[in-house]
Every structure is written in C-alpha cells, then in structure tokens.
Write a protein that holds these residues in place. Sequence first.
Motif, short mmCIF file in Angstrom:
data_model
loop_
_atom_site.label_atom_id
_atom_site.label_comp_id
_atom_site.label_asym_id
_atom_site.label_seq_id
_atom_site.Cartn_x
_atom_site.Cartn_y
_atom_site.Cartn_z
N LYS A 141 9.80 -1.21 -2.36
CA LYS A 141 8.51 -1.17 -3.04
C LYS A 141 8.06 0.27 -3.31
O LYS A 141 7.09 0.49 -4.01
CB LYS A 141 7.44 -1.87 -2.19
CG LYS A 141 7.48 -3.39 -2.20
CD LYS A 141 6.84 -3.97 -3.45
CE LYS A 141 6.74 -5.48 -3.37
NZ LYS A 141 5.56 -5.96 -2.68
N MET A 142 8.77 1.23 -2.73
CA MET A 142 8.35 2.63 -2.88
C MET A 142 9.51 3.49 -3.34
O MET A 142 9.87 4.49 -2.71
CB MET A 142 7.73 3.16 -1.59
CG MET A 142 8.50 2.89 -0.33
SD MET A 142 7.70 3.51 1.16
CE MET A 142 7.75 5.28 0.88
N PHE A 143 10.12 3.05 -4.46
CA PHE A 143 11.10 3.82 -5.22
C PHE A 143 12.49 3.88 -4.61
O PHE A 143 13.35 4.60 -5.08
CB PHE A 143 10.62 5.26 -5.48
CG PHE A 143 9.17 5.52 -5.29
CD1 PHE A 143 8.21 4.71 -5.89
CD2 PHE A 143 8.72 6.57 -4.51
CE1 PHE A 143 6.86 4.94 -5.72
CE2 PHE A 143 7.37 6.81 -4.33
CZ PHE A 143 6.44 5.99 -4.92
N TYR A 173 0.81 -1.22 0.00
CA TYR A 173 0.00 0.00 0.00
C TYR A 173 0.85 1.27 0.00
O TYR A 173 0.46 2.29 -0.59
CB TYR A 173 -0.90 -0.02 1.24
CG TYR A 173 -1.76 1.20 1.43
CD1 TYR A 173 -2.91 1.39 0.68
CD2 TYR A 173 -1.41 2.19 2.35
CE1 TYR A 173 -3.72 2.51 0.85
CE2 TYR A 173 -2.21 3.31 2.54
CZ TYR A 173 -3.35 3.47 1.78
OH TYR A 173 -4.13 4.58 1.96
N ALA A 174 2.01 1.23 0.65
CA ALA A 174 2.78 2.44 0.93
C ALA A 174 3.09 3.32 -0.27
O ALA A 174 3.02 4.55 -0.17
CB ALA A 174 4.08 2.08 1.65
N PRO A 175 3.45 2.77 -1.46
CA PRO A 175 3.76 3.65 -2.57
C PRO A 175 2.55 4.26 -3.26
O PRO A 175 2.70 5.05 -4.19
CB PRO A 175 4.53 2.75 -3.55
CG PRO A 175 4.30 1.37 -3.11
CD PRO A 175 3.71 1.38 -1.77
N HIS A 176 1.35 3.90 -2.82
CA HIS A 176 0.15 4.27 -3.56
C HIS A 176 -0.90 5.04 -2.74
O HIS A 176 -1.83 5.60 -3.31
CB HIS A 176 -0.52 3.02 -4.12
CG HIS A 176 0.41 2.14 -4.90
ND1 HIS A 176 0.89 2.47 -6.14
CD2 HIS A 176 0.97 0.95 -4.58
CE1 HIS A 176 1.70 1.51 -6.58
NE2 HIS A 176 1.78 0.59 -5.64
N GLY A 177 -0.76 5.05 -1.42
CA GLY A 177 -1.78 5.70 -0.60
C GLY A 177 -1.21 6.27 0.68
O GLY A 177 -0.06 6.00 1.05
N VAL A 178 -2.01 7.05 1.37
CA VAL A 178 -1.57 7.74 2.59
C VAL A 178 -1.72 6.81 3.80
O VAL A 178 -2.81 6.28 4.05
CB VAL A 178 -2.39 9.02 2.81
CG1 VAL A 178 -2.00 9.68 4.14
CG2 VAL A 178 -2.18 10.00 1.66
N ILE A 179 -0.65 6.63 4.53
CA ILE A 179 -0.67 5.90 5.80
C ILE A 179 -0.90 6.89 6.92
O ILE A 179 -0.31 7.97 6.94
CB ILE A 179 0.66 5.14 6.01
CG1 ILE A 179 0.82 4.04 4.96
CG2 ILE A 179 0.74 4.56 7.42
CD1 ILE A 179 2.17 3.35 5.00
#
Length: 430
Positions: free
Chosen positions: A236-238, A214-220
């Motif tokens: 997973k997040m660049f 979820y982390a690279p695509h939405g707000v935690i």
Amino acid sequence: MPLTAPGATPFTPATMQFVRGQFAYLERDPHGTRRLFFENSGGSLRLREASERALEISHYPDGSSRPHKVARELARIQDQGEADLLAFFGGDSSGALLPTATASQAMFTVVRAVAENVAGTNIVTTAIEHPSSYDACARYAHRTGRELRVAQPDRTTGGVAPGAIAGLVDSSTSLVSVIATSNISGAITDIPAVVKAVRDKNPDVHVIVDAVQYAPHGVIDAEAWEVDAVSIAPYKMFGDRGHAFTYLSNRLARLDHDRVAGAGVGTWETGSSAPAVFAGFTAIMDYLVAVGGTAVGTDRRAGIVAGMHAIQSHEQAILRTLIDGTEQRTGLRDMPGVHVHFADQAMSSPRDLIVPLTFDLRSCADAVRAYEELGVIVYERVATSHYSERILRSLGLEEVVRVSPLHCHTLEEAEHFLTATEKVAQHATG
C-alpha cells in the motif's frame, strides 16, 4: 497526529519531476495503454527501486545467519531494514517487529495474543475496521468468552470519534482495536485522542492500530501515540506484495505467543525472514528522505518525517482540487449528478486522499466501467461484499466509487479526472 495536513502546498516542479520518475507504470499500464491509476487504496503504484532492489537481493542463495562474507552482507541489509522500520514507525527500540506475509495475518496474531493473555471481559473495536481487524476481534472475543463492543461512526465525517470508542471502555476492557484511516470514507482517526480517552477510563488497556491505509499518507509515531501495536503493508506504500510489518510495544511483545523454544521472549519472527523484503523497505525509506529534501547526515527519522509531510501537503492540494475544482473545471462538490460523500468535512476534518462518490444516473459498478473506458482506473465498494458491507452500512451507504490518487499524481491529472467524471455523470446506464 495533526487534525489537518501541514498546509496544502503542491510539490515544486523539480520535486514533481523527480517523484514521477521513480514509479513504474505511472502513465501507461503494463500493456502500454495510457491510463490514470486512481486506485491506490487497493495497492499503490510501485517504486521501481524498491522492487528492483528486492529482486536483486532475492537472487542471493545465501542465508543471513551464516558467518561468510555474503551472509554477513545480507545480515547488514536486514539490520538496516529493521532500523528503518523502527524509524518509520517511530517506535521504541525496546519494542519488537513482527514480519508476516500480510497485515491481515498479523492482526489475527496480535489480537489472539492479547485476548488469550490479558485479563478482561470485553474487547472494543469500531464498525469501520477492515475485516482483518474486526473479524479477528470477533473471533477471539468469541473464543475467550468476551463481549465484543463496536463503536459506530459519525455519518457526517465518515470517522469514529474518540468519545464513541472510549464510551465503550471500562475497567474490564482488555483490548481496543482501531483503524488509523478508513479505506472507504478516508476519515483519519485521531489516535492520540483515542488513546488518551480510553486510558483515562482504563490505564492498562492494550491499543492496537491498523495503519495499512494511513501509512503512505501520514506520519506514524507509535511511541508518542503510546499504542501497543501498529501494522503496515508495503504494497500500500509503493512497495511489493507478499509481506507486512507490525511494530509491537515492549509489554505486548512479552505476551505469550508462538515462537521456537530457543528464541527470546520478545521475538516474534518465526523462522528466517527474507533479507530482500528489508532491502525493498529501505529503498522506500531512501525515497521518502529524498522527497523530504533533508540535508545529508540528517537523522533518519527526521528525514522520513520530512518526506511524509511533503507528501501529505501535496496530497491535500490534490484533494482540494478534486473537491472544489479549479477555474477551468467544476469540482466534485458542485458537479451535477455527482455526490461526493463527506465533502463538507474534507477540508476541516482529518482526511486521507480518498474520495467516495455516487452518481444519480449510474450504479457505482457501471460508473467504474465507464471510467475505464475513459482511461481512468477507480474501484467500487459495494455492500454485497464482505469486505465492505459492515463499513458501508454503518455509514448509511450501499455503494461508492472509491477514488484514491497518490502523491505521484499532478494537479493537472486531478483536473483530467474531473473532466472524465463530468462525462461519466452525464450519461445514464444503457
């Protein structure tokens, strides 16, 4: 966690140009071959600045705990990285950070701490969890003599409803472990709804979240979600492989856990962390703030959230292009010989930028090879793999081609993928 992304508006041309300029090997592989990399759920395209900054700092021979000038510089870099992690997690400063080599390692560590220190007779998880969390729950349920209860997914959405999870919780549940986004179906779990539903039945239950996908695509928002742990993995997040971070609530951080005798009760870092990994994470946060376009001096958390919202909106535009097509290209939903699973829910249910496909005339493994011949990189998830078997079969599937673009891709590249898919679908194996 919103039920849908805030709109489906693609980046402006200027933002798109900026974004694409930040990534390494975006249009060509390391050997110079042109390709379209739609396999970001296996580990995303990398930000040059994140890797370069981490490499620069990794060359320093100094230790950050020493008193001299360069050591103090490294300590400041780590402090900034930790502050950026709390800002990204939306965590309370009274919580703790657990740095590990992988998010899987962190999951076993956190599940063990809860299982061994919180009273209860059962642990609840879901059938669509990544093996790192599911197997950790199974292992420590067995070792502590507890029942493992497993919530099943809704096969029409590809996700697990909050009620299905809460239905397994009782006053003796010590732990609920839930994935924020399925890395196969793309379904996003409504974490606030899950937390409310399970705490209505057991106010003291610990809730941990695997947010790697979820982390690279939405707000935690760990504090607002009121969860006890959230794990992410920068690869997973660049960012680079080889490290992961988990946010821990104050009450979970104070559970008994492995630590050196001189460390504080809420310290989970064992040994010396590498300042370079924190430098790399700060570079990722700098990028998110730039994508969000917030004014100089804006609160760091607000800048990060603005960047994630912009990314989410652009990715939803890509998702809609893939599923419904354009005036020039038929979408996956209507393409002969192609089955896009959970398509009817993709525009109305919480959905990550993951598209699971099967084909009438090809096995998924053969389709993946055919895509590569056309210069497109995707991946098959098959029930013969331990990493996929339980998840796929809980969804009523034996295999899928997982398509996972990233926000640095354009709508034109989504159209290119549709053209390639028509070619893959039109030819039988052999």
